[in-house]
Design a protein around this motif. Structure first.
Motif, PDB file in Angstrom:
ATOM      1  N   MET A  45      40.533  54.867 -86.083  1.00 32.03           N
ATOM      2  CA  MET A  45      39.125  55.049 -85.736  1.00 32.03           C
ATOM      3  C   MET A  45      38.255  53.886 -86.184  1.00 32.03           C
ATOM      4  SD  MET A  45      38.505  59.091 -86.390  1.00 32.03           S
ATOM      5  CE  MET A  45      36.861  59.063 -85.691  1.00 32.03           C
ATOM      6  N   THR A  46      38.670  53.181 -87.215  1.00 35.18           N
ATOM      7  CA  THR A  46      37.814  52.131 -87.759  1.00 35.18           C
ATOM      8  C   THR A  46      38.244  50.719 -87.394  1.00 35.18           C
ATOM      9  OG1 THR A  46      39.028  52.139 -89.851  1.00 35.18           O
ATOM     10  CG2 THR A  46      37.083  53.554 -89.705  1.00 35.18           C
ATOM     11  N   ARG A  47      39.418  50.550 -86.800  1.00 31.93           N
ATOM     12  CA  ARG A  47      39.824  49.183 -86.458  1.00 31.93           C
ATOM     13  C   ARG A  47      38.910  48.653 -85.358  1.00 31.93           C
ATOM     14  NH1 ARG A  47      43.979  51.798 -83.259  1.00 31.93           N
ATOM     15  NH2 ARG A  47      43.593  51.205 -81.123  1.00 31.93           N
ATOM     16  N   ASP A  48      38.683  47.378 -85.391  1.00 35.08           N
ATOM     17  CA  ASP A  48      37.793  46.705 -84.445  1.00 35.08           C
ATOM     18  C   ASP A  48      36.394  47.298 -84.448  1.00 35.08           C
ATOM     19  OD1 ASP A  48      39.917  45.068 -83.623  1.00 35.08           O
ATOM     20  OD2 ASP A  48      40.535  46.495 -82.093  1.00 35.08           O
ATOM     21  N   ALA A  49      36.020  47.906 -85.550  1.00 35.02           N
ATOM     22  CA  ALA A  49      34.679  48.470 -85.660  1.00 35.02           C
ATOM     23  C   ALA A  49      33.868  47.627 -86.631  1.00 35.02           C
ATOM     24  CB  ALA A  49      34.762  49.911 -86.172  1.00 35.02           C
ATOM     25  N   GLY A  50      32.607  47.721 -86.505  1.00 31.60           N
ATOM     26  CA  GLY A  50      31.727  47.047 -87.445  1.00 31.60           C
ATOM     27  C   GLY A  50      30.933  45.950 -86.788  1.00 31.60           C
ATOM     28  N   GLY A  51      30.399  45.119 -87.610  1.00 31.50           N
ATOM     29  CA  GLY A  51      29.505  44.088 -87.118  1.00 31.50           C
ATOM     30  C   GLY A  51      28.104  44.661 -86.978  1.00 31.50           C
ATOM     31  N   HIS A  52      27.130  43.809 -86.959  1.00 33.23           N
ATOM     32  CA  HIS A  52      25.748  44.293 -86.951  1.00 33.23           C
ATOM     33  C   HIS A  52      25.354  44.972 -85.645  1.00 33.23           C
ATOM     34  CE1 HIS A  52      25.182  40.430 -84.960  1.00 33.23           C
ATOM     35  NE2 HIS A  52      24.021  40.886 -84.526  1.00 33.23           N
ATOM     36  N   ASP A  53      26.065  44.714 -84.550  1.00 35.22           N
ATOM     37  CA  ASP A  53      25.740  45.324 -83.264  1.00 35.22           C
ATOM     38  C   ASP A  53      26.615  46.523 -82.929  1.00 35.22           C
ATOM     39  OD1 ASP A  53      23.731  43.492 -82.738  1.00 35.22           O
ATOM     40  OD2 ASP A  53      25.139  42.051 -81.862  1.00 35.22           O
ATOM     41  N   PHE A  54      27.494  46.928 -83.859  1.00 33.94           N
ATOM     42  CA  PHE A  54      28.429  48.012 -83.582  1.00 33.94           C
ATOM     43  C   PHE A  54      27.703  49.344 -83.450  1.00 33.94           C
ATOM     44  CE2 PHE A  54      31.243  51.459 -84.984  1.00 33.94           C
ATOM     45  CZ  PHE A  54      32.221  51.346 -84.015  1.00 33.94           C
ATOM     46  N   VAL A  55      28.030  50.074 -82.376  1.00 34.69           N
ATOM     47  CA  VAL A  55      27.503  51.424 -82.171  1.00 34.69           C
ATOM     48  C   VAL A  55      28.685  52.332 -81.892  1.00 34.69           C
ATOM     49  CG1 VAL A  55      26.081  52.904 -80.720  1.00 34.69           C
ATOM     50  CG2 VAL A  55      25.337  50.567 -81.214  1.00 34.69           C
ATOM     51  N   GLU A  56      28.859  53.373 -82.710  1.00 33.99           N
ATOM     52  CA  GLU A  56      29.948  54.340 -82.507  1.00 33.99           C
ATOM     53  C   GLU A  56      29.630  55.165 -81.270  1.00 33.99           C
ATOM     54  OE1 GLU A  56      33.130  55.813 -82.318  1.00 33.99           O
ATOM     55  OE2 GLU A  56      33.073  55.048 -84.350  1.00 33.99           O
ATOM     56  N   ARG A  57      30.533  55.159 -80.303  1.00 31.67           N
ATOM     57  CA  ARG A  57      30.297  55.881 -79.061  1.00 31.67           C
ATOM     58  C   ARG A  57      31.180  57.118 -78.919  1.00 31.67           C
ATOM     59  NH1 ARG A  57      29.208  50.575 -77.774  1.00 31.67           N
ATOM     60  NH2 ARG A  57      27.250  50.288 -76.701  1.00 31.67           N
ATOM     61  N   ARG A  58      32.052  57.340 -79.853  1.00 27.59           N
ATOM     62  CA  ARG A  58      32.919  58.508 -79.773  1.00 27.59           C
ATOM     63  C   ARG A  58      32.155  59.727 -80.261  1.00 27.59           C
ATOM     64  NH1 ARG A  58      38.164  55.371 -82.142  1.00 27.59           N
ATOM     65  NH2 ARG A  58      36.648  53.878 -82.836  1.00 27.59           N
ATOM     66  N   ASP A  59      32.468  60.863 -79.692  1.00 26.85           N
ATOM     67  CA  ASP A  59      31.786  62.087 -80.097  1.00 26.85           C
ATOM     68  C   ASP A  59      32.707  62.966 -80.941  1.00 26.85           C
ATOM     69  OD1 ASP A  59      33.474  62.757 -78.058  1.00 26.85           O
ATOM     70  OD2 ASP A  59      31.992  63.858 -76.894  1.00 26.85           O
ATOM     71  N   TYR A  60      33.350  62.348 -81.933  1.00 25.89           N
ATOM     72  CA  TYR A  60      34.277  63.054 -82.804  1.00 25.89           C
ATOM     73  C   TYR A  60      33.659  63.779 -83.977  1.00 25.89           C
ATOM     74  CZ  TYR A  60      38.174  60.152 -81.200  1.00 25.89           C
ATOM     75  OH  TYR A  60      39.122  59.517 -80.490  1.00 25.89           O
ATOM     76  N   PRO A  61      32.530  63.374 -84.472  1.00 27.98           N
ATOM     77  CA  PRO A  61      32.157  63.854 -85.801  1.00 27.98           C
ATOM     78  C   PRO A  61      32.374  65.343 -86.043  1.00 27.98           C
ATOM     79  CG  PRO A  61      30.550  62.288 -85.033  1.00 27.98           C
ATOM     80  CD  PRO A  61      31.508  62.530 -83.900  1.00 27.98           C
ATOM     81  N   ASN A  62      31.973  66.207 -85.136  1.00 21.10           N
ATOM     82  CA  ASN A  62      32.167  67.645 -85.351  1.00 21.10           C
ATOM     83  C   ASN A  62      33.644  68.022 -85.318  1.00 21.10           C
ATOM     84  OD1 ASN A  62      29.404  68.083 -85.582  1.00 21.10           O
ATOM     85  ND2 ASN A  62      29.171  68.399 -83.389  1.00 21.10           N
ATOM     86  N   ARG A  63      34.366  67.477 -84.369  1.00 21.17           N
ATOM     87  CA  ARG A  63      35.791  67.795 -84.245  1.00 21.17           C
ATOM     88  C   ARG A  63      36.560  67.301 -85.468  1.00 21.17           C
ATOM     89  NH1 ARG A  63      39.701  65.425 -79.541  1.00 21.17           N
ATOM     90  NH2 ARG A  63      41.608  66.396 -80.291  1.00 21.17           N
ATOM     91  N   LEU A  64      36.269  66.097 -85.898  1.00 21.16           N
ATOM     92  CA  LEU A  64      36.938  65.531 -87.061  1.00 21.16           C
ATOM     93  C   LEU A  64      36.565  66.298 -88.328  1.00 21.16           C
ATOM     94  CD1 LEU A  64      38.720  63.423 -88.399  1.00 21.16           C
ATOM     95  CD2 LEU A  64      36.744  61.888 -88.436  1.00 21.16           C
ATOM     96  N   SER A  65      35.287  66.572 -88.487  1.00 22.66           N
ATOM     97  CA  SER A  65      34.845  67.332 -89.658  1.00 22.66           C
ATOM     98  C   SER A  65      35.518  68.696 -89.713  1.00 22.66           C
ATOM     99  CB  SER A  65      33.325  67.520 -89.640  1.00 22.66           C
ATOM    100  OG  SER A  65      32.685  66.290 -89.801  1.00 22.66           O
ATOM    101  N   LYS A  66      35.598  69.355 -88.580  1.00 19.94           N
ATOM    102  CA  LYS A  66      36.235  70.671 -88.525  1.00 19.94           C
ATOM    103  C   LYS A  66      37.708  70.572 -88.924  1.00 19.94           C
ATOM    104  CE  LYS A  66      37.145  74.582 -85.517  1.00 19.94           C
ATOM    105  NZ  LYS A  66      37.056  75.138 -84.184  1.00 19.94           N
ATOM    106  N   ALA A  67      38.406  69.553 -88.427  1.00 18.44           N
ATOM    107  CA  ALA A  67      39.819  69.380 -88.761  1.00 18.44           C
ATOM    108  C   ALA A  67      39.991  69.133 -90.256  1.00 18.44           C
ATOM    109  CB  ALA A  67      40.433  68.239 -87.952  1.00 18.44           C
ATOM    110  N   LEU A  68      39.149  68.268 -90.827  1.00 16.29           N
ATOM    111  CA  LEU A  68      39.272  67.971 -92.254  1.00 16.29           C
ATOM    112  C   LEU A  68      38.907  69.178 -93.114  1.00 16.29           C
ATOM    113  CD1 LEU A  68      37.891  64.318 -92.317  1.00 16.29           C
ATOM    114  CD2 LEU A  68      40.279  65.076 -92.381  1.00 16.29           C
ATOM    115  N   GLU A  69      37.911  69.944 -92.678  1.00 16.35           N
ATOM    116  CA  GLU A  69      37.557  71.176 -93.396  1.00 16.35           C
ATOM    117  C   GLU A  69      38.692  72.189 -93.310  1.00 16.35           C
ATOM    118  OE1 GLU A  69      33.868  72.428 -91.656  1.00 16.35           O
ATOM    119  OE2 GLU A  69      32.779  70.714 -92.485  1.00 16.35           O
TER     120      GLU A  69
END
Length: 78
Positions: A45-69
């Motif tokens: 999820m984090t490879r090739d990410a970053g830089g000052h212009d990086f914008v996360e476009r994936r809509d995982y946060p809820n799905r990922l949070s639920k899995a980790l919980e």
């Protein structure tokens, strides 16, 4: 086999596949495998990410949070 809300396997990001495997391991109550999948998921999820212009476009946060919980709850209840 894909459900109607899933993309065909060849159109998924690697992180999508790993997250699916993590969810399946949790569903099957396989803590060992689930724990082994967390680091590769994070790396994918984090490879090739970053830089000052990086914008996360994936809509995982809820799905990922639920899995980790769910994993944390599974570990606590075992």
């Amino acid at each position: 086999m894909n459900t109607p809300d899933q993309e065909p396997l060849n159109e998924l990001r690697l992180s999508d596949s790993i997250l699916g495997a993590l969810e399946q391991a949790i569903e099957q109550k396989d803590i060992t495998i689930a724990e082994m999948l967390v680091n590769p998921l994070e790396a994918a999820m984090t490879r090739d990410a970053g830089g000052h212009d990086f914008v996360e476009r994936r809509d995982y946060p809820n799905r990922l949070s639920k899995a980790l919980e769910s994993l944390a709850a599974l570990k606590q209840n075992s």
